[in-house]
Design a protein around this motif. Structure first.
Motif, PDB file in Angstrom:
ATOM      1  N   ALA A  50       0.798  -1.215   0.000  1.00 56.65           N
ATOM      2  CA  ALA A  50       0.000   0.000   0.000  1.00 56.65           C
ATOM      3  C   ALA A  50       0.836   1.274   0.000  1.00 56.65           C
ATOM      4  O   ALA A  50       1.890   1.347   0.627  1.00 56.65           O
ATOM      5  N   LEU A  51       0.321   2.259  -0.703  1.00 62.06           N
ATOM      6  CA  LEU A  51       0.872   3.600  -0.738  1.00 62.06           C
ATOM      7  C   LEU A  51       0.706   4.227   0.644  1.00 62.06           C
ATOM      8  O   LEU A  51      -0.346   4.095   1.273  1.00 62.06           O
ATOM      9  N   GLU A  55       3.610   9.611  -0.263  1.00 57.34           N
ATOM     10  CA  GLU A  55       4.566   8.786  -1.002  1.00 57.34           C
ATOM     11  C   GLU A  55       4.148   8.699  -2.466  1.00 57.34           C
ATOM     12  O   GLU A  55       2.961   8.634  -2.778  1.00 57.34           O
ATOM     13  N   SER A  56       5.118   8.654  -3.369  1.00 58.08           N
ATOM     14  CA  SER A  56       4.816   8.402  -4.778  1.00 58.08           C
ATOM     15  C   SER A  56       4.618   6.903  -4.968  1.00 58.08           C
ATOM     16  O   SER A  56       5.075   6.090  -4.156  1.00 58.08           O
ATOM     17  N   GLU A  58       6.031   5.101  -7.308  1.00 58.84           N
ATOM     18  CA  GLU A  58       7.351   4.507  -7.507  1.00 58.84           C
ATOM     19  C   GLU A  58       8.076   4.385  -6.171  1.00 58.84           C
ATOM     20  O   GLU A  58       8.790   3.405  -5.923  1.00 58.84           O
ATOM     21  N   GLY A  59       7.896   5.353  -5.289  1.00 54.79           N
ATOM     22  CA  GLY A  59       8.474   5.272  -3.950  1.00 54.79           C
ATOM     23  C   GLY A  59       7.917   4.089  -3.174  1.00 54.79           C
ATOM     24  O   GLY A  59       8.637   3.416  -2.433  1.00 54.79           O
ATOM     25  N   THR A  60       6.628   3.812  -3.361  1.00 54.42           N
ATOM     26  CA  THR A  60       6.012   2.643  -2.737  1.00 54.42           C
ATOM     27  C   THR A  60       6.667   1.371  -3.255  1.00 54.42           C
ATOM     28  O   THR A  60       6.992   0.468  -2.476  1.00 54.42           O
ATOM     29  N   ALA A  61       6.866   1.292  -4.563  1.00 52.94           N
ATOM     30  CA  ALA A  61       7.510   0.113  -5.156  1.00 52.94           C
ATOM     31  C   ALA A  61       8.900  -0.081  -4.569  1.00 52.94           C
ATOM     32  O   ALA A  61       9.276  -1.189  -4.173  1.00 52.94           O
ATOM     33  N   ARG A  62       9.666   0.987  -4.475  1.00 52.04           N
ATOM     34  CA  ARG A  62      11.030   0.926  -3.946  1.00 52.04           C
ATOM     35  C   ARG A  62      11.025   0.465  -2.484  1.00 52.04           C
ATOM     36  O   ARG A  62      11.768  -0.418  -2.092  1.00 52.04           O
ATOM     37  N   ARG A  63      10.170   1.088  -1.672  1.00 52.41           N
ATOM     38  CA  ARG A  63      10.107   0.756  -0.248  1.00 52.41           C
ATOM     39  C   ARG A  63       9.638  -0.677  -0.028  1.00 52.41           C
ATOM     40  O   ARG A  63      10.236  -1.431   0.737  1.00 52.41           O
ATOM     41  N   GLU A  64       8.560  -1.067  -0.705  1.00 53.95           N
ATOM     42  CA  GLU A  64       8.020  -2.413  -0.519  1.00 53.95           C
ATOM     43  C   GLU A  64       9.004  -3.481  -0.991  1.00 53.95           C
ATOM     44  O   GLU A  64       9.130  -4.528  -0.359  1.00 53.95           O
ATOM     45  N   LEU A  65       9.694  -3.225  -2.106  1.00 56.55           N
ATOM     46  CA  LEU A  65      10.686  -4.183  -2.580  1.00 56.55           C
ATOM     47  C   LEU A  65      11.731  -4.428  -1.497  1.00 56.55           C
ATOM     48  O   LEU A  65      12.057  -5.573  -1.182  1.00 56.55           O
ATOM     49  N   PHE A  66      12.239  -3.361  -0.907  1.00 57.55           N
ATOM     50  CA  PHE A  66      13.257  -3.525   0.134  1.00 57.55           C
ATOM     51  C   PHE A  66      12.673  -4.164   1.397  1.00 57.55           C
ATOM     52  O   PHE A  66      13.249  -5.103   1.950  1.00 57.55           O
ATOM     53  N   GLU A  67      11.521  -3.675   1.858  1.00 61.84           N
ATOM     54  CA  GLU A  67      10.940  -4.207   3.097  1.00 61.84           C
ATOM     55  C   GLU A  67      10.613  -5.695   2.997  1.00 61.84           C
ATOM     56  O   GLU A  67      10.802  -6.438   3.960  1.00 61.84           O
ATOM     57  N   GLU A  68      10.115  -6.125   1.851  1.00 59.94           N
ATOM     58  CA  GLU A  68       9.648  -7.506   1.719  1.00 59.94           C
ATOM     59  C   GLU A  68      10.705  -8.471   1.213  1.00 59.94           C
ATOM     60  O   GLU A  68      10.560  -9.673   1.396  1.00 59.94           O
ATOM     61  N   THR A  69      11.771  -7.948   0.577  1.00 57.02           N
ATOM     62  CA  THR A  69      12.761  -8.867   0.000  1.00 57.02           C
ATOM     63  C   THR A  69      14.199  -8.571   0.398  1.00 57.02           C
ATOM     64  O   THR A  69      15.065  -9.411   0.219  1.00 57.02           O
ATOM     65  N   GLY A  70      14.483  -7.353   0.853  1.00 58.21           N
ATOM     66  CA  GLY A  70      15.860  -6.952   1.136  1.00 58.21           C
ATOM     67  C   GLY A  70      16.604  -6.476  -0.100  1.00 58.21           C
ATOM     68  O   GLY A  70      17.784  -6.135  -0.027  1.00 58.21           O
ATOM     69  N   ILE A 101      -3.530  -0.778  -8.414  1.00 60.02           N
ATOM     70  CA  ILE A 101      -2.126  -1.174  -8.317  1.00 60.02           C
ATOM     71  C   ILE A 101      -1.338  -0.683  -9.526  1.00 60.02           C
ATOM     72  O   ILE A 101      -1.688  -0.968 -10.670  1.00 60.02           O
ATOM     73  N   SER A 102      -0.266   0.030  -9.245  1.00 60.37           N
ATOM     74  CA  SER A 102       0.696   0.399 -10.281  1.00 60.37           C
ATOM     75  C   SER A 102       1.743  -0.694 -10.328  1.00 60.37           C
ATOM     76  O   SER A 102       2.361  -0.996  -9.313  1.00 60.37           O
ATOM     77  N   VAL A 103       1.921  -1.287 -11.497  1.00 62.63           N
ATOM     78  CA  VAL A 103       2.887  -2.371 -11.639  1.00 62.63           C
ATOM     79  C   VAL A 103       4.166  -1.813 -12.254  1.00 62.63           C
ATOM     80  O   VAL A 103       4.125  -1.127 -13.282  1.00 62.63           O
ATOM     81  N   TYR A 104       5.272  -2.110 -11.603  1.00 65.50           N
ATOM     82  CA  TYR A 104       6.597  -1.672 -12.044  1.00 65.50           C
ATOM     83  C   TYR A 104       7.491  -2.883 -12.244  1.00 65.50           C
ATOM     84  O   TYR A 104       7.352  -3.885 -11.549  1.00 65.50           O
ATOM     85  N   GLU A 105       8.440  -2.751 -13.176  1.00 68.15           N
ATOM     86  CA  GLU A 105       9.510  -3.732 -13.287  1.00 68.15           C
ATOM     87  C   GLU A 105      10.761  -3.102 -12.696  1.00 68.15           C
ATOM     88  O   GLU A 105      11.124  -1.972 -13.031  1.00 68.15           O
ATOM     89  N   ALA A 106      11.399  -3.830 -11.784  1.00 72.26           N
ATOM     90  CA  ALA A 106      12.629  -3.365 -11.138  1.00 72.26           C
ATOM     91  C   ALA A 106      13.823  -3.800 -11.979  1.00 72.26           C
ATOM     92  O   ALA A 106      13.894  -4.945 -12.410  1.00 72.26           O
TER      93      ALA A 106
END
Length: 148
Positions: A50-51, A55-56, A58-70, A101-106
């Motif tokens: 969740a946003l 937060e933007s 893309e910022g949500t994508a960045r934060r969630e990626l780190f929080e959930e996966t490292g 949901i905004s879907v991003y590719e990292a």
């Protein structure tokens, strides 16, 4: 879940909320897809969430990626917005949401797997032709992007 969502839940109970968030597609060098075994629903899905206020996406994508996966990403490519009745979810605790949901590719991934936020039971890469049973939201997000 973000404090904002928990604050809303105190006011509206388990009634449906519209929840904006981001989902993140991560692929390794072999093209395999990173999936997360979620602790709340016990099914496989993309990292994301969740946003938070201010937060933007893309910022949500960045934060969630780190929080959930490292993991960290050098950049994110926006792929699509997913919304509508097929993105409705009811969580095991009874909370209901209609996701936008905004879907991003990292891209440019670095870091080591870490599951310290309590939201992941497992993290694994899967070949696209041998994916595990996906939760309905992830399956819908990936339709037309990666899964025929």
């Amino acid at each position: 879940m973000a404090n904002y969502i928990m604050d809303l839940r105190e006011m509206v109970g388990r009634r449906p909320l519209v929840m904006a968030g981001a989902g993140v597609i991560v692929r390794n060098k072999e093209g395999e897809l990173l999936l997360q075994l979620r602790s709340d629903t016990k099914d496989w899905g993309l990292p994301g969430g969740a946003l938070e206020l201010g937060e933007s996406l893309e910022g949500t994508a960045r934060r969630e990626l780190f929080e959930e996966t490292g993991l960290h990403a050098e950049r994110f490519s926006f792929l699509r917005i997913c919304s509508g009745p097929e993105f409705y979810a009811q969580y095991p605790n009874g909370d209901e949401v209609y996701n936008v949901i905004s879907v991003y590719e990292a891209n440019g991934i670095s870091g080591e797997f870490s599951m310290t936020d309590g939201e992941s039971l497992d993290l694994r890469y899967f070949p696209l032709d041998d994916l595990p049973e996906l939760n309905h939201i992830t399956r819908k997000m990936l339709t037309d992007l990666l899964i025929p």
